[in-house]
Motif scaffolding. Structure first.
Motif, PDB file in Angstrom:
ATOM      1  N   ALA A  54       0.813  -1.215   0.000  1.00  0.00           N
ATOM      2  CA  ALA A  54       0.000   0.000   0.000  1.00  0.00           C
ATOM      3  C   ALA A  54       0.849   1.269   0.000  1.00  0.00           C
ATOM      4  O   ALA A  54       0.442   2.292  -0.551  1.00  0.00           O
ATOM      5  CB  ALA A  54      -0.946  -0.002   1.200  1.00  0.00           C
ATOM      6  N   THR A  55       2.018   1.204   0.644  1.00  0.00           N
ATOM      7  CA  THR A  55       2.894   2.382   0.690  1.00  0.00           C
ATOM      8  C   THR A  55       3.928   2.373  -0.434  1.00  0.00           C
ATOM      9  O   THR A  55       4.776   3.262  -0.506  1.00  0.00           O
ATOM     10  CB  THR A  55       3.639   2.459   2.035  1.00  0.00           C
ATOM     11  N   LYS A 244       6.771  10.182  11.481  1.00  0.00           N
ATOM     12  CA  LYS A 244       7.798  10.444  10.466  1.00  0.00           C
ATOM     13  C   LYS A 244       7.316  10.122   9.055  1.00  0.00           C
ATOM     14  O   LYS A 244       7.899  10.575   8.074  1.00  0.00           O
ATOM     15  CB  LYS A 244       9.053   9.618  10.765  1.00  0.00           C
ATOM     16  N   LEU A 245       6.253   9.320   8.952  1.00  0.00           N
ATOM     17  CA  LEU A 245       5.766   8.920   7.636  1.00  0.00           C
ATOM     18  C   LEU A 245       5.077  10.080   6.929  1.00  0.00           C
ATOM     19  O   LEU A 245       4.569  11.009   7.565  1.00  0.00           O
ATOM     20  CB  LEU A 245       4.776   7.759   7.773  1.00  0.00           C
ATOM     21  N   SER A 246       5.031   9.998   5.619  1.00  0.00           N
ATOM     22  CA  SER A 246       4.272  10.983   4.849  1.00  0.00           C
ATOM     23  C   SER A 246       2.789  10.822   5.156  1.00  0.00           C
ATOM     24  O   SER A 246       2.348   9.745   5.596  1.00  0.00           O
ATOM     25  CB  SER A 246       4.507  10.766   3.357  1.00  0.00           C
ATOM     26  N   PRO A 247       1.984  11.863   4.960  1.00  0.00           N
ATOM     27  CA  PRO A 247       0.543  11.738   5.209  1.00  0.00           C
ATOM     28  C   PRO A 247      -0.094  10.578   4.452  1.00  0.00           C
ATOM     29  O   PRO A 247      -0.953   9.877   4.998  1.00  0.00           O
ATOM     30  CB  PRO A 247      -0.004  13.086   4.740  1.00  0.00           C
ATOM     31  N   ASP A 248       0.317  10.377   3.201  1.00  0.00           N
ATOM     32  CA  ASP A 248      -0.248   9.271   2.421  1.00  0.00           C
ATOM     33  C   ASP A 248       0.115   7.921   3.027  1.00  0.00           C
ATOM     34  O   ASP A 248      -0.714   7.005   3.084  1.00  0.00           O
ATOM     35  CB  ASP A 248       0.249   9.336   0.966  1.00  0.00           C
ATOM     36  N   ALA A 252      -2.252   4.967   4.600  1.00  0.00           N
ATOM     37  CA  ALA A 252      -2.147   3.592   4.106  1.00  0.00           C
ATOM     38  C   ALA A 252      -1.942   2.602   5.248  1.00  0.00           C
ATOM     39  O   ALA A 252      -2.534   1.511   5.261  1.00  0.00           O
ATOM     40  CB  ALA A 252      -0.991   3.488   3.107  1.00  0.00           C
ATOM     41  N   VAL A 253      -1.109   2.977   6.228  1.00  0.00           N
ATOM     42  CA  VAL A 253      -0.870   2.096   7.377  1.00  0.00           C
ATOM     43  C   VAL A 253      -2.151   1.908   8.179  1.00  0.00           C
ATOM     44  O   VAL A 253      -2.502   0.787   8.570  1.00  0.00           O
ATOM     45  CB  VAL A 253       0.256   2.663   8.272  1.00  0.00           C
ATOM     46  N   LEU A 254      -2.883   2.991   8.421  1.00  0.00           N
ATOM     47  CA  LEU A 254      -4.123   2.891   9.189  1.00  0.00           C
ATOM     48  C   LEU A 254      -5.192   2.095   8.446  1.00  0.00           C
ATOM     49  O   LEU A 254      -5.948   1.333   9.060  1.00  0.00           O
ATOM     50  CB  LEU A 254      -4.643   4.286   9.531  1.00  0.00           C
TER      51      LEU A 254
END
Length: 325
Positions: A54-55, A244-248, A252-254
């Protein structure tokens, strides 16, 4: 303009872009409690693969099963301090820290998956808020099958448990053992066969999943399908690592966590009867608890619910009220 510089600058820019891209990739480790065959670990591995896809490689998660990185008592602290980015653990183990964590281990509050789901929805926000204050973000939960009783000898009444060495895996099960008249002994799931073999324990309350994982038929004979409660494992991530992750990537993680929770609850429902059947197939005597034991469990459950409410206060009452709606 120097011709060499004319060609070198774009090349340097390209190299810088590649370096930035490489640095953007986050490589996370996930500490999973259970062995690879356990459906909770299967769910964790599917979650990791889902996140990777997804990421588009921005987040790569490597799952380490069977508590090889951290034992249950170490997982939350390891996630909180960033020793590992993601951890999976039995949330009720943290009951001594805050009673909200152990609501799913109070006997007889939720004995089927529909009730357990309502209890989870009622308690999730409060549980997540407590973790957030400690730098941890809740991702998803996966329930265990209903917890039932394993013994080496047959029992006909609660009096048969008096003085029996009884496995506990959190504060709630230790209290349950005490109220049953047994002597609690804390034993991690991976150490159960040895504990039975050395006489450290003679009985336990746990899921058919743990029974199959530990091949309970090798050291116990009777499985009383009391379905006392349905505890959950919760997967959590270090909040700084997530931020630290990008908003996208965060979205995707959530989204992957939401899908993992759905799969995990569906697997728990589907696997429970199959796991109990495996215990029976391997020679265990499977059946309901004697009526006298069931009646006493009802009294114990009421006592423990009252004790839990006193500890949990207004938040606990709000959770139980919401779960009943």
């Amino acid at each position: 303009m120097n011709p060499i510089r004319r060609y070198t600058l774009p090349a340097m820019a390209a190299l810088a872009l590649c370096a930035t891209t490489a640095q953007a990739a986050e490589r996370w480790n996930l500490s999973a409690e259970q062995p690879d065959g356990n459906y909770i670990t299967v769910t964790a591995r599917e979650f990791a693969e889902d996140v990777n896809k997804a990421t588009k490689g921005e987040v790569e998660i490597k799952v380490h099963s069977n508590s090889v990185l951290f034992k249950r008592q170490e997982v939350k602290r390891a996630v909180q301090t960033g020793q590992v980015q993601v951890g999976d653990m039995l949330i009720s183990f943290l009951g001594n820290e805050d009673p909200i964590y152990e609501v799913d281990a109070v006997p007889l509050l939720a004995r089927d998956f529909d009730s357990a789901w309502k209890l989870w929805q009622a308690s999730r926000e409060k549980l997540a808020a407590r973790l957030e204050k400690q730098g941890i973000k809740l991702l998803y939960s996966v329930p265990w099958p209903p917890q039932s009783i394993y013994t080496k000898k047959p029992v006909t009444s609660m009096a048969d448990f008096k003085g029996m060495k009884f496995r506990a895996y959190n504060a709630a099960t230790a209290r349950l053992a005490e109220l049953m008249g047994a002597v609690p002994a804390t034993v991690n799931s991976g150490d159960v066969p040895q504990a039975f073999g050395t006489g450290l324990i003679e009985a336990m309350i746990t899921s058919p999943a743990t029974g199959v994982d530990t091949q309970a038929w090798d050291f116990s004979k009777y499985y009383y399908d009391v379905k006392a409660f349905i505890p959950k494992n919760v997967t959590m991530v270090n909040a700084r690592a997530f931020a630290k992750l990008s908003p996208d990537a965060q979205k995707a993680v959530l989204a992957a966590a939401e899908r993992a929770e759905k799969r995990g609850w569906e697997l728990a429902r589907a696997k429970t009867d199959e796991l109990v059947a495996t215990l029976k197939k391997n020679g265990m005597e499977v059946g309901p608890a004697p009526a006298a034991v069931e009646a006493e469990l009802g009294k114990i459950g009421a006592t423990m619910a009252e004790e839990w409410l006193k500890k949990a206060g207004a938040d606990g009452k709000a959770v139980l009220d919401a779960a009943k709606r």
